[in-house]
Design a protein around this motif. Structure first.
Motif, PDB file in Angstrom:
ATOM      1  N   ASP A  78     -34.086 -69.347 -16.580  1.00 38.08           N
ATOM      2  CA  ASP A  78     -32.867 -69.360 -17.390  1.00 38.08           C
ATOM      3  C   ASP A  78     -32.992 -68.399 -18.574  1.00 38.08           C
ATOM      4  O   ASP A  78     -32.018 -67.755 -18.963  1.00 38.08           O
ATOM      5  N   CYS A  79     -34.204 -68.305 -19.136  1.00 37.31           N
ATOM      6  CA  CYS A  79     -34.425 -67.388 -20.256  1.00 37.31           C
ATOM      7  C   CYS A  79     -34.194 -65.942 -19.814  1.00 37.31           C
ATOM      8  O   CYS A  79     -33.574 -65.156 -20.538  1.00 37.31           O
ATOM      9  N   VAL A  80     -34.664 -65.603 -18.621  1.00 39.29           N
ATOM     10  CA  VAL A  80     -34.465 -64.248 -18.101  1.00 39.29           C
ATOM     11  C   VAL A  80     -32.986 -64.000 -17.816  1.00 39.29           C
ATOM     12  O   VAL A  80     -32.437 -62.936 -18.125  1.00 39.29           O
ATOM     13  N   ASP A  81     -32.307 -65.019 -17.260  1.00 37.38           N
ATOM     14  CA  ASP A  81     -30.886 -64.857 -16.928  1.00 37.38           C
ATOM     15  C   ASP A  81     -30.017 -64.714 -18.168  1.00 37.38           C
ATOM     16  O   ASP A  81     -28.932 -64.112 -18.108  1.00 37.38           O
ATOM     17  N   SER A  82     -30.465 -65.259 -19.302  1.00 36.81           N
ATOM     18  CA  SER A  82     -29.663 -65.210 -20.524  1.00 36.81           C
ATOM     19  C   SER A  82     -29.805 -63.900 -21.286  1.00 36.81           C
ATOM     20  O   SER A  82     -29.134 -63.705 -22.300  1.00 36.81           O
ATOM     21  N   LEU A  83     -30.685 -63.003 -20.811  1.00 34.58           N
ATOM     22  CA  LEU A  83     -30.864 -61.727 -21.490  1.00 34.58           C
ATOM     23  C   LEU A  83     -29.629 -60.856 -21.340  1.00 34.58           C
ATOM     24  O   LEU A  83     -28.900 -60.964 -20.342  1.00 34.58           O
ATOM     25  N   PRO A  84     -29.355 -59.984 -22.321  1.00 38.95           N
ATOM     26  CA  PRO A  84     -28.216 -59.069 -22.182  1.00 38.95           C
ATOM     27  C   PRO A  84     -28.408 -58.182 -20.958  1.00 38.95           C
ATOM     28  O   PRO A  84     -29.536 -57.893 -20.550  1.00 38.95           O
ATOM     29  N   PRO A  85     -27.325 -57.738 -20.346  1.00 40.73           N
ATOM     30  CA  PRO A  85     -27.442 -56.863 -19.165  1.00 40.73           C
ATOM     31  C   PRO A  85     -28.241 -55.611 -19.503  1.00 40.73           C
ATOM     32  O   PRO A  85     -28.069 -55.005 -20.560  1.00 40.73           O
TER      33      PRO A  85
END
Length: 444
Positions: free
Chosen positions: A287-294
């Motif tokens: 989830d931490c990786v998915d929440s990073l800006p594009p």
């Protein structure tokens, strides 16, 4: 060692002032032979002196002899030789003998000024004398050691207490104080340390209060600026003006982010309480990786199957990991990797071994059950001399001082403080990918 040195000093001082104790003991042991010489032989008239000496030789087990002065002078040295020349009786304790000149002026008999009386095989027991000396010094040592022991014990306990206060204060417990009684041996030092701690706590509290107040106060004009720019954008028809408004909005957003980072730093410096909870580590890291800006670069995930649950402040821990990932994405050329494993577990032994081997000089594997999270990139890396300083607030490497990379130099500092609050460590070294590798180690 100090007591031993002091004992030798006492010994030589007593010898210098009062004579050698061994000589005194030996003189008492040979007192009968000395008495015969001084009270029987010496009291004879000059023409009978040698006759009395011969009578003593016949009845005594001690061998009395008349020897030349030169032979005696070769055996004596220092103060013994001086005493011998003055006509005094000199004891040779190691050889169980004594020597004395017959007569300084030759009045005993013809040639007596060139001879000396030598007594051999005196009943001197050196072993007994040494035992007496040993007993004496043991008594002296005990008399010294007992009060020194009591004092040292009290002194050591005070130092241990002071050391404990220093450890607690260094660990962030700013209210820790020694508070020793005036009769304690280290009271002056403890009092100064307490004054220093009071001053440091006051300064840090003032600094946190000022930072917190200023950060909150800045939010109001920032909000007004955002509102004003929205109104200005609605009224602006000029494309050039719209572009400048976009730049102003970017500056305001950057200022707002800085305020949020400063508030986060203030809370961490204040030692905020951790909201610990049980949560699954692998899904949380995903989830931490998915929440990073594009970003143009994707993050490779390498999570151990037996990662299991963690007991930590999930929001704070993921913020630290997120800061490391954003930092890696800024400098990576084309590859960023996130690795997580639990050390010493059987199911993930193979992965754990490879992770530890890849660590190199970062540190030991840690306790069984500890969690290690690594963020790596293939960017330019961090020079060895800069690796400790990158965790300092507002510190940025020269190559990052441009608007293309952004940031304020607070992300790594916040990550380091967040991991330290969990009792873990954050270290940086060179990655096999070619860039930097940040390693988080959390205790079991």
């Amino acid at each position: 060692m100090s007591i031993s040195v002091a004992a030798f000093i006492v010994y030589f001082t007593i010898n210098r002032l009062f004579g050698d104790p061994l000589d005194s003991i030996a003189r008492r042991q040979a007192s009968a032979q000395i008495f015969l010489l001084e009270q029987y032989v010496d009291q004879a008239p000059a023409d009978q002196w040698l006759d009395r000496l011969n009578k003593v030789r016949e009845v005594s087990e001690v061998r009395y002899e008349l020897v030349p002065l030169a032979s005696v002078r070769g055996q004596l040295s220092g103060h013994e030789a001086a005493a011998f020349e003055r006509g005094e009786l000199v004891l040779d304790v190691p050889h169980k003998a004594f020597y004395r000149r017959v007569d300084l002026k030759g009045e005993r008999y013809i040639g007596s000024e060139e001879e000396a009386v030598s007594a051999q095989n005196l009943p001197i027991d050196i072993g007994f004398a040494l035992q007496l000396e040993m007993v004496r010094y043991v008594i002296v040592a005990l008399v010294l050691l007992i009060p020194i022991g009591f004092w040292s014990r009290a002194h050591w306990r005070s130092l241990q207490q002071l050391s404990g206060v220093a450890d607690r204060f260094g660990a962030g417990e700013l209210s820790a104080r020694a508070r020793m009684r005036p009769r304690e041996s280290v009271y002056p030092l403890a009092e100064r340390i307490d004054h220093m701690a009071d001053r440091i706590e006051s300064l840090l509290a003032s600094q946190r209060s000022l930072l917190h107040s200023v950060s909150h106060e800045i939010r109001t004009p920032i909000a007004r600026l955002e509102f004003a720019m929205e109104l200005l954008r609605d009224a602006a028809d000029d494309p050039v003006l719209s572009k400048r408004i976009d730049g102003m909005e970017g500056d305001v957003a950057e200022l707002k982010e800085l305020v949020n980072e400063l508030l986060g730093m203030a809370r961490l410096d204040a030692g905020q309480a951790l909201q610990r909870q049980q949560f699954a580590l692998a899904p949380a890291l995903k989830d931490c990786v998915d929440s990073l800006p594009p970003a143009a670069i994707g993050v490779q995930l390498d999570l151990a199957a037996d990662l299991g649950d963690g007991n930590a402040d999930q929001r704070l821990l993921l913020r630290a990991v997120g800061n490391l990932l954003r930092n890696a994405l800024k400098y990576a050329n084309g590859q960023v990797r996130l690795t997580a494993a639990r050390l010493g577990c059987s199911a993930g032994a193979q992965q754990d071994t490879s992770a530890v081997g890849a660590m190199g000089s970062v540190g030991a594997a840690g306790a069984v059950g500890a969690v290690r999270i690594m963020v790596e990139d293939d960017g330019p890396g961090i020079p060895p001399e800069e690796r400790e300083r990158v965790f300092e607030p507002f510190y940025r490497l020269d190559r990052s001082r441009d608007r293309s990379t952004g940031g304020f130099g607070l992300g790594l500092s916040i990550a380091s403080k967040a991991i330290a609050l969990h009792g873990g460590t954050l270290a940086v070294d060179e990655s096999p990918l070619g860039g930097a590798r940040f390693t988080i180690t959390l205790p079991a």
